[in-house]
Design a protein around this motif. Structure first.
Motif, mmCIF file in Angstrom:
data_model
loop_
_atom_site.group_PDB
_atom_site.id
_atom_site.type_symbol
_atom_site.label_atom_id
_atom_site.label_comp_id
_atom_site.label_asym_id
_atom_site.label_seq_id
_atom_site.Cartn_x
_atom_site.Cartn_y
_atom_site.Cartn_z
ATOM 1 N N THR A 22 -18.530 -26.271 -33.769
ATOM 2 C CA THR A 22 -18.842 -27.148 -34.918
ATOM 3 C C THR A 22 -17.652 -27.985 -35.365
ATOM 4 O OG1 THR A 22 -18.359 -25.232 -36.315
ATOM 5 C CG2 THR A 22 -20.684 -25.737 -35.921
ATOM 6 N N GLU A 23 -16.455 -27.500 -35.028
ATOM 7 C CA GLU A 23 -15.287 -28.184 -35.605
ATOM 8 C C GLU A 23 -14.781 -29.334 -34.756
ATOM 9 O OE1 GLU A 23 -13.724 -24.265 -37.979
ATOM 10 O OE2 GLU A 23 -12.400 -25.244 -36.543
ATOM 11 N N CYS A 24 -15.389 -29.522 -33.602
ATOM 12 C CA CYS A 24 -14.933 -30.640 -32.789
ATOM 13 C C CYS A 24 -16.143 -31.464 -32.366
ATOM 14 C CB CYS A 24 -14.133 -30.148 -31.587
ATOM 15 S SG CYS A 24 -14.836 -28.720 -30.778
ATOM 16 N N SER A 25 -15.844 -32.599 -31.772
ATOM 17 C CA SER A 25 -16.936 -33.501 -31.409
ATOM 18 C C SER A 25 -16.600 -34.208 -30.108
ATOM 19 C CB SER A 25 -17.151 -34.518 -32.537
ATOM 20 O OG SER A 25 -15.985 -35.301 -32.709
ATOM 21 N N GLY A 26 -17.582 -34.930 -29.612
ATOM 22 C CA GLY A 26 -17.360 -35.709 -28.390
ATOM 23 C C GLY A 26 -17.005 -34.833 -27.210
ATOM 24 N N ILE A 27 -16.088 -35.297 -26.403
ATOM 25 C CA ILE A 27 -15.715 -34.567 -25.195
ATOM 26 C C ILE A 27 -15.055 -33.229 -25.558
ATOM 27 C CG2 ILE A 27 -13.492 -35.767 -24.969
ATOM 28 C CD1 ILE A 27 -15.768 -34.483 -22.108
ATOM 29 N N ASP A 28 -14.390 -33.163 -26.713
ATOM 30 C CA ASP A 28 -13.781 -31.904 -27.152
ATOM 31 C C ASP A 28 -14.848 -30.839 -27.335
ATOM 32 O OD1 ASP A 28 -11.445 -33.602 -29.360
ATOM 33 O OD2 ASP A 28 -11.315 -33.122 -27.226
ATOM 34 N N ALA A 29 -15.963 -31.225 -27.938
ATOM 35 C CA ALA A 29 -17.048 -30.267 -28.173
ATOM 36 C C ALA A 29 -17.633 -29.795 -26.850
ATOM 37 C CB ALA A 29 -18.123 -30.894 -29.041
ATOM 38 N N ILE A 30 -17.812 -30.725 -25.935
ATOM 39 C CA ILE A 30 -18.397 -30.364 -24.641
ATOM 40 C C ILE A 30 -17.452 -29.468 -23.863
ATOM 41 C CG2 ILE A 30 -19.199 -31.285 -22.424
ATOM 42 C CD1 ILE A 30 -21.107 -31.734 -24.821
ATOM 43 N N GLU A 31 -16.151 -29.761 -23.937
ATOM 44 C CA GLU A 31 -15.171 -28.934 -23.233
ATOM 45 C C GLU A 31 -15.219 -27.504 -23.774
ATOM 46 O OE1 GLU A 31 -10.987 -29.509 -24.122
ATOM 47 O OE2 GLU A 31 -10.481 -29.282 -22.005
ATOM 48 N N ARG A 32 -15.224 -27.378 -25.104
ATOM 49 C CA ARG A 32 -15.223 -26.043 -25.688
ATOM 50 C C ARG A 32 -16.539 -25.317 -25.367
ATOM 51 N NH1 ARG A 32 -12.715 -25.112 -31.415
ATOM 52 N NH2 ARG A 32 -11.123 -26.301 -30.341
ATOM 53 N N TYR A 33 -17.629 -26.044 -25.459
ATOM 54 C CA TYR A 33 -18.948 -25.455 -25.170
ATOM 55 C C TYR A 33 -18.993 -24.952 -23.733
ATOM 56 C CZ TYR A 33 -24.051 -25.031 -25.280
ATOM 57 O OH TYR A 33 -25.337 -24.548 -25.244
ATOM 58 N N LEU A 34 -18.460 -25.765 -22.841
ATOM 59 C CA LEU A 34 -18.430 -25.377 -21.426
ATOM 60 C C LEU A 34 -17.565 -24.123 -21.228
ATOM 61 C CD1 LEU A 34 -19.374 -26.168 -18.585
ATOM 62 C CD2 LEU A 34 -17.347 -27.593 -18.382
ATOM 63 N N ASP A 35 -16.430 -24.073 -21.938
ATOM 64 C CA ASP A 35 -15.569 -22.876 -21.868
ATOM 65 C C ASP A 35 -16.378 -21.628 -22.205
ATOM 66 O OD1 ASP A 35 -12.541 -24.371 -23.314
ATOM 67 O OD2 ASP A 35 -13.282 -24.274 -21.255
ATOM 68 N N TYR A 36 -17.156 -21.724 -23.288
ATOM 69 C CA TYR A 36 -17.916 -20.566 -23.746
ATOM 70 C C TYR A 36 -19.025 -20.205 -22.759
ATOM 71 C CZ TYR A 36 -15.661 -21.314 -28.304
ATOM 72 O OH TYR A 36 -14.755 -21.472 -29.305
ATOM 73 N N ILE A 37 -19.686 -21.205 -22.227
ATOM 74 C CA ILE A 37 -20.761 -20.939 -21.267
ATOM 75 C C ILE A 37 -20.188 -20.278 -20.015
ATOM 76 C CG2 ILE A 37 -22.504 -21.993 -19.768
ATOM 77 C CD1 ILE A 37 -23.341 -22.010 -22.672
ATOM 78 N N ILE A 38 -19.043 -20.775 -19.567
ATOM 79 C CA ILE A 38 -18.408 -20.209 -18.367
ATOM 80 C C ILE A 38 -18.021 -18.757 -18.638
ATOM 81 C CG2 ILE A 38 -16.325 -20.315 -16.927
ATOM 82 C CD1 ILE A 38 -16.568 -23.380 -17.015
ATOM 83 N N LEU A 39 -17.528 -18.474 -19.829
ATOM 84 C CA LEU A 39 -17.150 -17.096 -20.169
ATOM 85 C C LEU A 39 -18.367 -16.185 -20.144
ATOM 86 C CD1 LEU A 39 -14.590 -17.562 -23.100
ATOM 87 C CD2 LEU A 39 -14.131 -16.526 -20.869
ATOM 88 N N GLU A 40 -19.437 -16.617 -20.773
ATOM 89 C CA GLU A 40 -20.588 -15.711 -20.815
ATOM 90 C C GLU A 40 -21.269 -15.595 -19.456
ATOM 91 O OE1 GLU A 40 -22.946 -17.435 -24.165
ATOM 92 O OE2 GLU A 40 -24.518 -17.635 -22.675
ATOM 93 N N GLN A 41 -21.163 -16.612 -18.655
ATOM 94 C CA GLN A 41 -21.687 -16.514 -17.297
ATOM 95 C C GLN A 41 -20.852 -15.523 -16.469
ATOM 96 O OE1 GLN A 41 -24.307 -18.425 -15.282
ATOM 97 N NE2 GLN A 41 -25.129 -18.156 -17.333
ATOM 98 N N GLU A 42 -19.551 -15.522 -16.721
ATOM 99 C CA GLU A 42 -18.683 -14.572 -16.020
ATOM 100 C C GLU A 42 -19.110 -13.151 -16.373
ATOM 101 O OE1 GLU A 42 -14.466 -15.307 -16.598
ATOM 102 O OE2 GLU A 42 -14.005 -13.288 -15.839
ATOM 103 N N PHE A 43 -19.417 -12.955 -17.656
ATOM 104 C CA PHE A 43 -19.883 -11.648 -18.122
ATOM 105 C C PHE A 43 -21.233 -11.303 -17.485
ATOM 106 C CE2 PHE A 43 -20.997 -8.169 -20.726
ATOM 107 C CZ PHE A 43 -22.204 -8.412 -21.369
ATOM 108 N N LEU A 44 -22.147 -12.224 -17.532
ATOM 109 C CA LEU A 44 -23.502 -11.942 -17.040
ATOM 110 C C LEU A 44 -23.534 -11.792 -15.523
ATOM 111 C CD1 LEU A 44 -25.452 -14.431 -19.323
ATOM 112 C CD2 LEU A 44 -25.593 -11.942 -19.427
ATOM 113 N N ASN A 45 -22.726 -12.582 -14.831
ATOM 114 C CA ASN A 45 -22.758 -12.537 -13.362
ATOM 115 C C ASN A 45 -22.197 -11.245 -12.798
ATOM 116 O OD1 ASN A 45 -23.988 -14.979 -13.034
ATOM 117 N ND2 ASN A 45 -22.089 -16.138 -12.873
#
Lengths: 281, 156
Positions: free
Chosen positions: A139-162
């Motif tokens: 929520t605290e960032c926007s634009g490419i910053d938001a997407i970068e952070r979102y991707l970081d989180y998705i990659i982390l949870e995928q690492e956990f799930l995989n």
């Protein structure tokens, strides 16, 4: 670099120049809305200029606003390419476990972002609503910053799930909610809570049953929220150390779900019973 | 604050001198602006930009309006300032009403054609009919207009 270092008088010529490009010199004026957007675009790019670039200049003077903007814009472009490359490397291994929201947000949504993102005139626009909720909200960032952070989180949870068998994950999700494929909650959270509950009753990676629920209800009822939280943190820490090389980022990401989990447990043990935390009927 | 006033005054002086420079062209058609006329028009520009909530970074559109409309058979010295003021007002209004889909030159060209043509110099008529029709059409179609509006509207 803090864009507030520059006064409006310093930024206006930069915005004027950007406006000319925005209108391709076809318009002598723009609406307030457009002018505000372009001012935000300039500030967004200046903010991306790291202190390292400023140290290259004389330390007694800051960069001219135009130069700061140009360098900042270059940083934004570099970030876009970097995040796009990372996304490209990650997406072949992405699994949504048939959850439609997860699939559409990550595969179609983020993929589409790179097609429509306007780094020059609207870099602060995230474009996507990022409907799939991550355990730490972006929520605290926007634009490419938001997407970068979102991707970081998705990659982390995928690492956990995989790390877990896909069949187990689907079994857990189906046990939790037969309609999970149409829902809008975080998949990793569901699986993590099952695993933590299983750890309490010494079941490891297995589906908890009614007998386990009775045991958990008794165990959790006697503990305060803080005590439960501490225990969950310990179990999670041990899990991450054992199976994920002690990945601190992963630990901190998954840990973020546990406060809410313990609050739900506290309410459930007092009122509705904890089965609703694990099985939606 | 003193520095800001100085800068604003400099900008105003620049706009005034640019506008007065247009006399070299317009006097061929018997039209001239005095310094007072130019000050009125520059002030009206400021007011209109505020009313229409627009920002202008350059010299403004008055110069273009002078070059486009000086040869109109419906403009003479007595109504020159008033017409320019109204044209400027309509210009900013219809830049908004057309959702910035028209370039400056496109809108001015359209206004000139209608002013000299079917509107016969009647600004109110031009605003209430031709410009309204144009803006409605643009809003309905949200079409990139550059270079194409004439043919599309004629097809209507």
């Amino acid at each position: 670099m803090n864009s507030d270092l520059y006064s409006m008088e310093e930024l206006i010529p930069v915005v004027a120049d950007l406006t000319r490009k925005y209108t391709s010199n076809e318009s002598s004026s723009v609406s307030y809305e457009t002018a505000n957007q372009l001012m935000k675009a300039v500030r967004y790019c200046i903010r991306h200029l790291s202190n390292m670039d400023n140290e290259m200049m004389d330390t007694t003077s800051k960069l001219p606003a135009k130069k700061a903007y140009e360098l900042g814009y270059k940083k934004v472009i570099e970030k876009v390419y970097r995040v796009k490359e990372r996304y490209g490397e990650f997406i072949p291994t992405f699994c949504s476990f048939d959850n439609l929201n997860y699939e559409e947000t990550v595969r179609k949504g983020i993929g589409g972002f790179f097609t429509y993102y306007d780094a020059k005139f609207d870099p602060m626009n995230t474009i996507l609503t990022l409907d799939y909720p991550t355990l730490i909200p972006v929520t605290e960032c926007s634009g490419i910053d938001a997407i970068e952070r979102y991707l970081d989180y998705i990659i982390l949870e995928q690492e956990f799930l995989n790390h877990l068998p896909k069949d187990y994950i689907k079994q857990v999700l189906n046990a939790y909610d037969a309609d999970y494929k149409q829902q809008f909650y975080n998949i990793a959270s569901v699986v993590l809570r099952f695993i933590l509950a299983g750890a309490f009753v010494g079941k490891g990676v297995a589906i908890i049953d009614e007998i386990d629920l009775i045991k958990l209800q008794k165990m959790w009822k006697t503990q305060s929220k803080n005590q439960l939280e501490e225990q969950f943190y310990k179990i999670l820490n041990k899990l991450v150390k054992q199976y994920f090389d002690g990945n601190q980022e992963l630990y901190l990401y998954l840990k973020n779900d546990l406060k809410e989990f313990t609050v739900e447990i506290e309410n459930a043990t007092q009122f509705s019973g904890i089965e609703h935390l694990f099985f939606i009927v | 604050m003193a520095e800001q006033d100085w800068l604003m005054n400099l900008q105003k002086e620049t706009q005034l001198s640019t506008l007065l420079e247009t006399n070299k062209f317009a006097e061929k058609f018997g039209l001239t602006l005095t310094k007072e006329d130019a000050e009125i028009l520059v002030q009206e520009r400021q007011n209109e930009l505020k009313t229409q909530q627009r920002v202008e970074f350059g010299q403004g559109v008055l110069e273009k309006l002078v070059f486009a409309f000086s040869d109109s058979p419906y403009i003479y010295q007595d109504n020159y300032v008033d017409v320019l003021g109204r044209l400027q007002e309509m210009f900013y209004l219809y830049k908004n009403e057309s959702m910035d889909q028209l370039s400056d030159d496109e809108l001015i060209e359209f206004m000139k054609e209608k002013f000299d043509g079917e509107c016969q110099g009647d600004l109110d008529y031009m605003e209430d009919t031709c410009l309204e029709k144009l803006a409605k059409w643009i809003r309905a179609h949200n079409h990139q207009f550059i270079g194409q509006y004439m043919e599309d509207l004629d097809e209507q």
